[in-house]
Design an enzyme around this catalytic site. Structure first.
Site, PDB file in Angstrom:
ATOM      1  N   LYS A 121     -36.278  -9.693  15.455  1.00 20.36           N
ATOM      2  CA  LYS A 121     -35.785  -8.329  15.234  1.00 20.36           C
ATOM      3  C   LYS A 121     -35.402  -8.107  13.773  1.00 20.36           C
ATOM      4  CE  LYS A 121     -36.521  -7.857  19.451  1.00 20.36           C
ATOM      5  NZ  LYS A 121     -37.903  -7.401  19.785  1.00 20.36           N
ATOM      6  N   LYS A 136     -45.037   7.001   4.503  1.00 25.28           N
ATOM      7  CA  LYS A 136     -45.251   7.520   5.854  1.00 25.28           C
ATOM      8  C   LYS A 136     -43.924   8.057   6.404  1.00 25.28           C
ATOM      9  CE  LYS A 136     -49.596   6.085   6.291  1.00 25.28           C
ATOM     10  NZ  LYS A 136     -50.743   6.965   6.586  1.00 25.28           N
ATOM     11  N   GLN A 139     -43.063   9.128   9.974  1.00 23.21           N
ATOM     12  CA  GLN A 139     -42.844   8.128  11.027  1.00 23.21           C
ATOM     13  C   GLN A 139     -41.431   7.548  11.007  1.00 23.21           C
ATOM     14  OE1 GLN A 139     -46.053   5.231  11.416  1.00 23.21           O
ATOM     15  NE2 GLN A 139     -47.494   6.651  10.490  1.00 23.21           N
ATOM     16  N   HIS A 144     -37.393   5.616  15.636  1.00 24.05           N
ATOM     17  CA  HIS A 144     -37.781   4.420  14.893  1.00 24.05           C
ATOM     18  C   HIS A 144     -36.556   3.695  14.327  1.00 24.05           C
ATOM     19  CE1 HIS A 144     -40.297   1.936  12.179  1.00 24.05           C
ATOM     20  NE2 HIS A 144     -39.265   2.069  11.360  1.00 24.05           N
ATOM     21  N   HIS A 147     -34.075   2.414  17.160  1.00 28.92           N
ATOM     22  CA  HIS A 147     -34.633   1.281  17.898  1.00 28.92           C
ATOM     23  C   HIS A 147     -34.554  -0.002  17.075  1.00 28.92           C
ATOM     24  CE1 HIS A 147     -38.276  -0.501  20.262  1.00 28.92           C
ATOM     25  NE2 HIS A 147     -37.124  -0.972  20.680  1.00 28.92           N
ATOM     26  N   TYR A 184     -51.878  -3.559  18.072  1.00 27.92           N
ATOM     27  CA  TYR A 184     -52.278  -2.179  17.786  1.00 27.92           C
ATOM     28  C   TYR A 184     -52.011  -1.840  16.324  1.00 27.92           C
ATOM     29  CZ  TYR A 184     -52.495   2.894  17.907  1.00 27.92           C
ATOM     30  OH  TYR A 184     -52.824   4.195  17.627  1.00 27.92           O
ATOM     31  N   LYS A 201     -53.506   3.894  22.435  1.00 26.50           N
ATOM     32  CA  LYS A 201     -52.151   4.161  21.948  1.00 26.50           C
ATOM     33  C   LYS A 201     -51.266   4.754  23.053  1.00 26.50           C
ATOM     34  CE  LYS A 201     -49.498   6.788  18.531  1.00 26.50           C
ATOM     35  NZ  LYS A 201     -49.538   7.793  17.436  1.00 26.50           N
ATOM     36  N   THR A 205     -47.638   3.310  24.757  1.00 24.46           N
ATOM     37  CA  THR A 205     -46.378   4.020  24.959  1.00 24.46           C
ATOM     38  C   THR A 205     -45.922   3.931  26.413  1.00 24.46           C
ATOM     39  OG1 THR A 205     -46.992   5.573  23.197  1.00 24.46           O
ATOM     40  CG2 THR A 205     -45.188   6.222  24.648  1.00 24.46           C
ATOM     41  N   GLN A 208     -44.476   0.548  26.930  1.00 28.79           N
ATOM     42  CA  GLN A 208     -43.124   0.463  26.382  1.00 28.79           C
ATOM     43  C   GLN A 208     -42.109   1.121  27.317  1.00 28.79           C
ATOM     44  OE1 GLN A 208     -44.417   2.220  22.593  1.00 28.79           O
ATOM     45  NE2 GLN A 208     -43.451   0.493  21.541  1.00 28.79           N
TER      46      GLN A 208
END
Length: 265
Positions: A121, A136, A139, A144, A147, A184, A201, A205, A208
């Site tokens: 992590k 980016k 994103q 993001h 998490h 991925y 993709k 998801t 997940q």
């Protein structure tokens, strides 16, 4: 004020001394301060990084990204293998498994793989570094950052206090999903030539989301079953999983369902 400081110090001392002594000497485990400092630096990167890159061209980093993602595929695969193997060898229950705090070989092996999961992590914070360097910013969502940041803190607490037991189920599912996730990402980093291989993709998801539902159900069961694994950790896992279910459902809706509606209109 001196009394408040003394109380704060007493709480901090309790945090240090009430953990599993087997893991105290391991890197980043004994005190929460290094992890908190790392999280603060991470948040600083999120806030300042895009501004620092605003007048600079984005970096491609194709080779570095492919190597990084492949490395995390291998690390996640190793962690999954260890969780699965040790749980089977030690005859772990998938319904109620207390932490074995002994020094026997399998309990120490389980504690070590929990540490590797925690360490992964910390490594995965580099996901955000690459996003910043490649500009980016779209994103760098709340999902993001939330998490990545909270996973590090949660796994620190796991390794510090409950390195094994029910925690193995969370780590095993998460590491398996991360094998596919970083595969991925690795393919996506190769650019347009890899686009034909990225059709899954949406399924990623869903995978997940499935893991969070399974983890929430697992933690819920153990809140009501007579299991000596600490209820506080089960409750924390349940609430955290529910928060991720909400956030990933929103991501799914925004990414897949809203886009489909726009195409129909």
């Amino acid at each position: 004020m001196p009394g408040a400081l003394e109380t704060l110090w007493d709480h901090y001392t309790w945090v240090l001394e009430s953990g599993d002594p087997r893991t105290d000497a391991w890197i980043l485990v004994y005190s929460p301060l290094p992890v908190i400092l790392l999280l603060l630096l991470y948040l600083l990167l999120v806030l300042v990084g895009p501004r620092a890159m605003s007048q600079r061209p984005p970096l491609e980093l194709t080779g570095a990204l492919a190597t990084y993602n492949l490395g995390l595929v291998l690390l996640s695969g190793y962690i999954f293998y260890q969780f699965l193997t040790v749980s089977l060898l030690a005859d772990y229950s998938y319904f109620c498994q207390p932490v074995d705090y002994s020094q026997n070989e399998l309990s120490m092996r389980m504690a070590r793989v929990c540490w590797w999961c925690f360490f992964s992590k910390a490594v995965e914070l580099l996901d955000t570094v690459f996003l910043v360097l490649r500009k980016k910013q779209e994103q760098l969502t709340f999902l993001h950052v939330y998490h990545h940041g909270t996973m590090l803190l949660n796994w620190w607490a796991g390794v510090k206090y409950v390195p094994g037991g029910q925690a193995f189920f969370v780590g095993m599912l998460n590491s398996l999903v991360h094998v596919f996730m970083y595969l991925y990402y690795g393919l996506a980093s190769l650019g347009p030539r890899a686009r034909p291989y990225l059709w899954w993709k949406r399924h990623l998801t869903i995978l997940q989301l499935g893991q969070f539902v399974a983890i929430a159900a697992h933690a819920s069961y153990n809140l009501f079953a007579e299991c000596s694994f600490p209820d506080g950790f089960n409750l924390a896992v349940l609430l955290y999983s529910l928060s991720l279910i909400v956030l990933f459902l929103n991501f799914y809706r925004q990414t897949y369902l809203r886009g489909r509606r726009k195409k129909r209109l």
